[in-house]
Design a protein around this motif. Structure first.
Motif, PDB file in Angstrom:
ATOM      1  N   LEU A 102       0.780  -1.078  -0.015  1.00 40.75           N
ATOM      2  CA  LEU A 102      -0.061   0.075  -0.130  1.00 40.75           C
ATOM      3  C   LEU A 102       0.849   1.100   0.005  1.00 40.75           C
ATOM      4  O   LEU A 102       1.664   1.339   0.750  1.00 40.75           O
ATOM      5  CB  LEU A 102      -0.852   0.170   1.440  1.00 40.75           C
ATOM      6  N   ASP A 103       0.665   2.243  -1.025  1.00 46.88           N
ATOM      7  CA  ASP A 103       1.438   3.388  -1.057  1.00 46.88           C
ATOM      8  C   ASP A 103       1.503   4.195   0.374  1.00 46.88           C
ATOM      9  O   ASP A 103       0.477   4.141   1.018  1.00 46.88           O
ATOM     10  CB  ASP A 103       0.982   4.277  -2.094  1.00 46.88           C
ATOM     11  N   ASP A 104       2.620   4.799   0.660  1.00 44.50           N
ATOM     12  CA  ASP A 104       2.950   5.471   1.965  1.00 44.50           C
ATOM     13  C   ASP A 104       1.774   6.624   2.234  1.00 44.50           C
ATOM     14  O   ASP A 104       1.376   6.850   3.154  1.00 44.50           O
ATOM     15  CB  ASP A 104       4.221   5.999   2.182  1.00 44.50           C
ATOM     16  N   GLY A 105       1.509   7.259   1.019  1.00 41.69           N
ATOM     17  CA  GLY A 105       0.525   8.349   0.944  1.00 41.69           C
ATOM     18  C   GLY A 105      -0.841   7.876   1.529  1.00 41.69           C
ATOM     19  O   GLY A 105      -1.674   8.749   2.138  1.00 41.69           O
ATOM     20  N   TYR A 106      -1.308   6.800   1.125  1.00 41.78           N
ATOM     21  CA  TYR A 106      -2.517   6.269   1.513  1.00 41.78           C
ATOM     22  C   TYR A 106      -2.384   5.778   3.170  1.00 41.78           C
ATOM     23  O   TYR A 106      -3.419   6.239   3.961  1.00 41.78           O
ATOM     24  CB  TYR A 106      -3.000   4.898   0.869  1.00 41.78           C
ATOM     25  N   LYS A 107      -1.417   5.498   3.697  1.00 46.64           N
ATOM     26  CA  LYS A 107      -1.089   5.061   4.958  1.00 46.64           C
ATOM     27  C   LYS A 107      -1.350   6.377   5.924  1.00 46.64           C
ATOM     28  O   LYS A 107      -1.814   6.631   6.767  1.00 46.64           O
ATOM     29  CB  LYS A 107      -0.062   4.343   5.159  1.00 46.64           C
ATOM     30  N   ILE A 108      -0.742   7.244   5.223  1.00 44.95           N
ATOM     31  CA  ILE A 108      -0.620   8.710   5.905  1.00 44.95           C
ATOM     32  C   ILE A 108      -2.106   9.230   5.860  1.00 44.95           C
ATOM     33  O   ILE A 108      -2.476   9.864   6.846  1.00 44.95           O
ATOM     34  CB  ILE A 108       0.203   9.772   5.215  1.00 44.95           C
ATOM     35  N   ILE A 109      -2.941   9.287   4.877  1.00 46.63           N
ATOM     36  CA  ILE A 109      -4.115   9.876   4.904  1.00 46.63           C
ATOM     37  C   ILE A 109      -5.012   9.013   5.896  1.00 46.63           C
ATOM     38  O   ILE A 109      -5.702   9.702   6.533  1.00 46.63           O
ATOM     39  CB  ILE A 109      -4.694   9.774   3.327  1.00 46.63           C
ATOM     40  N   ILE A 110      -5.052   7.595   5.738  1.00 44.63           N
ATOM     41  CA  ILE A 110      -5.908   6.846   6.799  1.00 44.63           C
ATOM     42  C   ILE A 110      -5.658   6.980   8.196  1.00 44.63           C
ATOM     43  O   ILE A 110      -6.448   7.366   9.003  1.00 44.63           O
ATOM     44  CB  ILE A 110      -6.050   5.557   6.032  1.00 44.63           C
ATOM     45  N   THR A 111      -4.189   7.156   8.555  1.00 48.53           N
ATOM     46  CA  THR A 111      -4.011   7.386   9.909  1.00 48.53           C
ATOM     47  C   THR A 111      -4.337   8.465  10.330  1.00 48.53           C
ATOM     48  O   THR A 111      -4.754   8.921  11.475  1.00 48.53           O
ATOM     49  CB  THR A 111      -2.579   6.877  10.095  1.00 48.53           C
ATOM     50  N   SER A 112      -4.063   9.877   9.354  1.00 48.48           N
ATOM     51  CA  SER A 112      -4.512  11.177   9.771  1.00 48.48           C
ATOM     52  C   SER A 112      -5.896  11.197  10.064  1.00 48.48           C
ATOM     53  O   SER A 112      -6.456  12.231  11.140  1.00 48.48           O
ATOM     54  CB  SER A 112      -4.210  12.207   8.728  1.00 48.48           C
ATOM     55  N   MET A 113      -6.841  10.622   9.091  1.00 48.36           N
ATOM     56  CA  MET A 113      -8.365  10.510   9.486  1.00 48.36           C
ATOM     57  C   MET A 113      -8.534   9.903  10.863  1.00 48.36           C
ATOM     58  O   MET A 113      -9.421  10.199  11.298  1.00 48.36           O
ATOM     59  CB  MET A 113      -8.879   9.598   8.367  1.00 48.36           C
ATOM     60  N   ALA A 114      -7.667   8.887  11.222  1.00 51.07           N
ATOM     61  CA  ALA A 114      -8.316   8.194  12.252  1.00 51.07           C
ATOM     62  C   ALA A 114      -7.634   8.897  13.753  1.00 51.07           C
ATOM     63  O   ALA A 114      -7.659   8.621  14.735  1.00 51.07           O
ATOM     64  CB  ALA A 114      -7.504   6.923  12.223  1.00 51.07           C
ATOM     65  N   GLY A 115      -6.667   9.805  13.175  1.00 52.44           N
ATOM     66  CA  GLY A 115      -6.132  10.878  14.425  1.00 52.44           C
ATOM     67  C   GLY A 115      -4.863  10.271  14.918  1.00 52.44           C
ATOM     68  O   GLY A 115      -4.542  10.407  16.235  1.00 52.44           O
ATOM     69  N   MET A 116      -4.478   9.476  14.128  1.00 51.50           N
ATOM     70  CA  MET A 116      -3.237   9.011  14.801  1.00 51.50           C
ATOM     71  C   MET A 116      -1.757   9.097  13.858  1.00 51.50           C
ATOM     72  O   MET A 116      -1.219   7.954  13.348  1.00 51.50           O
ATOM     73  CB  MET A 116      -3.272   7.443  14.888  1.00 51.50           C
ATOM     74  N   ASP A 117      -1.687  10.265  13.451  1.00 49.02           N
ATOM     75  CA  ASP A 117      -0.610  10.916  12.660  1.00 49.02           C
ATOM     76  C   ASP A 117       0.962  10.043  13.064  1.00 49.02           C
ATOM     77  O   ASP A 117       1.264   9.868  14.186  1.00 49.02           O
ATOM     78  CB  ASP A 117      -0.468  12.398  12.799  1.00 49.02           C
ATOM     79  N   GLY A 118       1.322   9.562  11.870  1.00 48.40           N
ATOM     80  CA  GLY A 118       2.836   8.850  11.927  1.00 48.40           C
ATOM     81  C   GLY A 118       2.770   7.699  12.604  1.00 48.40           C
ATOM     82  O   GLY A 118       4.135   7.286  12.844  1.00 48.40           O
ATOM     83  N   SER A 119       1.785   7.028  12.884  1.00 46.80           N
ATOM     84  CA  SER A 119       1.891   5.869  13.640  1.00 46.80           C
ATOM     85  C   SER A 119       1.396   4.432  12.713  1.00 46.80           C
ATOM     86  O   SER A 119       0.409   3.783  13.207  1.00 46.80           O
ATOM     87  CB  SER A 119       1.196   5.788  14.842  1.00 46.80           C
ATOM     88  N   TYR A 120       2.132   4.308  11.831  1.00 45.14           N
ATOM     89  CA  TYR A 120       1.716   3.241  10.955  1.00 45.14           C
ATOM     90  C   TYR A 120       2.815   2.392  10.744  1.00 45.14           C
ATOM     91  O   TYR A 120       2.868   1.203  10.193  1.00 45.14           O
ATOM     92  CB  TYR A 120       0.902   3.508   9.516  1.00 45.14           C
TER      93      TYR A 120
END
Length: 120
Positions: A102-120
């Motif tokens: 999965l592209d890192d960009g999608y991981k960043i977007i999804i974790t940001s939506m969940a309120g957990m920036d930078g923790s994937y």
């Protein structure tokens, strides 16, 4: 209409019903921890906090980010916020084929939506 071999002016609805057993199914590819939409028996709602609760398990007890993202209810929830024609096919492709990262960009977007920036 002919019902049970005899002519009939009316037919009972129950005549067309059949009992079908419901069997539980355990998937090796998908998880089912995210709240299901429109279920009265589940006291949890589909929210970004629930998404955070699920995705924060990444890196614990053998879970990785894509394993936790592989939840049908979570994927449907993401469809409300991600582009169904461009984003979701790429996300689902990574869920289906674990060799496809999965592209890192999608991981960043999804974790940001969940309120957990930078923790994937």
């Amino acid at each position: 209409a002919i019902q049970e071999g005899k002519p009939s002016a009316t037919v009972e609805n129950n005549f067309f019903l059949t009992v079908v057993p419901i069997n539980a199914y355990q998937s090796d590819m998908l998880v089912a921890q995210f709240p299901t939409a429109n279920r009265a028996f589940d006291d949890r709602m589909q929210t970004h906090d629930e998404m955070k609760r699920q995705l924060s398990k990444s890196g614990q007890a053998g879970w990785n980010f894509i394993d936790l993202l592989s939840d049908f209810s979570l994927l449907l929830y993401l469809c409300k916020f991600m582009d169904v024609k461009t984003d979701m096919p790429k996300i689902c492709a990574s869920v289906k084929d674990r060799e496809l990262q999965l592209d890192d960009g999608y991981k960043i977007i999804i974790t940001s939506m969940a309120g957990m920036d930078g923790s994937y």
